[in-house]
Design a protein around this motif. Structure first.
Motif: not given
Ligand code: G3I
Length: 397
Positions: A203-220
């Motif tokens: 009730g206090q947050t508009y949004a959540w970053d549920v998962v952060n930074e799952p990928f390496n820069d090459d997309g793996s």
């Protein structure tokens, strides 16, 4: 009539005017305690559950007190550039213009005066206090004191709150990062962490970053404890737990170097497609936007459009634009151009709902601690004075 007589004639109207929101002002939404009717010539229009705004209209709502018209700017006049970045962002239909902040900065009175102004910032994100190491340092032992401080500040200031974050490879306590878990054990650990964390702030947050930074820069996929144990399934586990804990919060996936077309953006777009087709409750994607002066990607706007076309909200969640120190007139002017380019890209795509600076002042930027010899990445300098970048942002809004 002389000017003073004209002003006297308006005096009886002032209490009525104060009970209404001006054109472009907020008039409703979860947590809103201000006026719910609009000045003449504007209509209270629901943007979403958290935000209703007085938009110019040819027909005023029945609750409008037309006598306030004399003290209100013409309904089609957008706010002046000095109005504050959040006011400007709302005037073009965005949900907010916001900033990250951190608990140790709140003792700085001059800093807080700018942060607390919701005409300037309509949204805040805690830079550290809701991360795993800060909220569950030992298994099953939760501490929300610092997170609560930021959540209460948002509420007091009438600002939206973005929760950051549930599952990330970094700033993990060693009991998680160094643990050897079965799939069942880690599933339960993620469910408990995300569920308790998101549930605490329900009730206090508009949004959540549920998962952060799952990928390496090459997309793996990043080979962290979550992926190594559960493969890609950890993402679904986290989103389901967050949705169950707070069904009203918008659930985001967030990453950097996905702002430009390329392998990493494609990987994120493919993941969003597959999550949506599997019925995973994902609502948005955060493009962090940690940029370098003179290197804003040329595909930023088209890439924002590509993300939006997947049926998710897009937000620019951690914007800053760093440079090699010391700064110069040339680099600061280029930075102004770059901020304007980035904000314009979001402004021109309706699915891009808001922009958050990764703190607004060089005084508290994370950049110099991470990139040696670089800094000056924010729109306010270390003396809390607005830089040319500020007017670049205002011009884009
Ligand atoms: O709290 C300790 C303090 O007790 C200790 O004395 C001090 C000594 O170094 O460290 C303090 O912790 C620091 C923490 O920020 C709080 O200030 C950490 O060292 C420092 O590494 C940490 O940096 C944060 C960084 O994430 C960690 O990766 C930054 O403040 C934060 O702005 C940054 O934010 C990330 C987003 O979460 C994800 N996207 C990238 C972004 C920038 O790196």
């Amino acid at each position: 009539m002389t000017l003073s007589l004209a002003l006297l004639a308006l005096v009886p109207l002032l209490p009525l005017a104060a009970a209404q929101s001006p054109v472009w002002g907020q008039c409703g939404g979860i947590g809103w305690t201000g006026p719910t009717t609009c000045a003449a010539g504007s209509t209270c229009t629901v943007s979403n559950a958290y935000y209703s705004q007085c938009l110019p209209s040819s027909t005023a709502p029945t609750t409008t007190v037309t006598s306030t018209q004399t003290s209100t700017a013409p309904s089609s006049t957008p706010p002046a550039a000095g109005s504050g970045l959040n006011t400007l962002a709302k005037s073009i239909g965005k949900l907010y213009f916001g900033t990250a902040t951190d608990n140790n900065e709140l003792s700085d009175t001059a800093y807080r005066a700018i942060l607390n102004n919701n005409a300037m910032f309509g949204q805040i994100t805690p830079a550290n206090s809701m991360k795993w190491d800060a909220t569950e340092p030992s298994q099953g032992v939760f501490t929300f004191t610092n997170g609560d401080t930021i959540a209460n500040l948002a509420k007091t200031n009438g600002q939206l709150l973005r929760g950051h974050n549930c599952v990330w490879y970094n700033q993990l306590p060693s009991w998680v990062s160094g643990g050897k878990f079965t799939t069942a054990q880690l599933t339960s650990i993620i469910q408990n962490h995300c569920g308790t964390l998101v549930g605490h702030f329900k009730g206090q947050t508009y949004a959540w970053d549920v998962v952060n930074e799952p990928f390496n820069d090459d997309g793996s996929w990043r080979a962290d404890v979550f992926y190594n144990t559960l493969n890609t399934q950890y993402v679904t586990i986290a989103f389901n737990a967050a949705r169950a804990a707070d069904p009203a919060a918008k659930l985001y996936i967030n990453d950097y170097n996905i702002e430009q077309a390329g392998a990493k953006a494609t990987a994120m777009q493919n993941l969003i497609r597959s999550l949506k087709s599997a019925g995973t409750p994902i609502d948005g994607v955060g493009l962090q936007c940690h940029f370098i002066v003179g290197q804003v990607p040329s595909t930023l706007k088209s890439n924002i459009q590509t993300f939006a076309s997947l049926g998710v909200e897009v937000a620019l969640t951690e914007l800053d634009i760093r440079m090699t120190l010391p700064s110069s007139t040339t680099s600061l002017n280029q930075q102004k151009t770059d901020y304007q380019t980035v904000v314009s890209a979001c402004a021109s795509v309706s699915g891009c709902i808001g922009i958050t600076l990764w703190d607004f002042t060089d005084k508290y930027s994370w950049v110099p601690n991470t990139f040696s010899g670089q800094g000056a990445a924010c729109p306010w300098d270390s003396n809390l004075v607005q830089k040319p970048a500020y007017s670049g942002i205002a011009a884009a809004l």
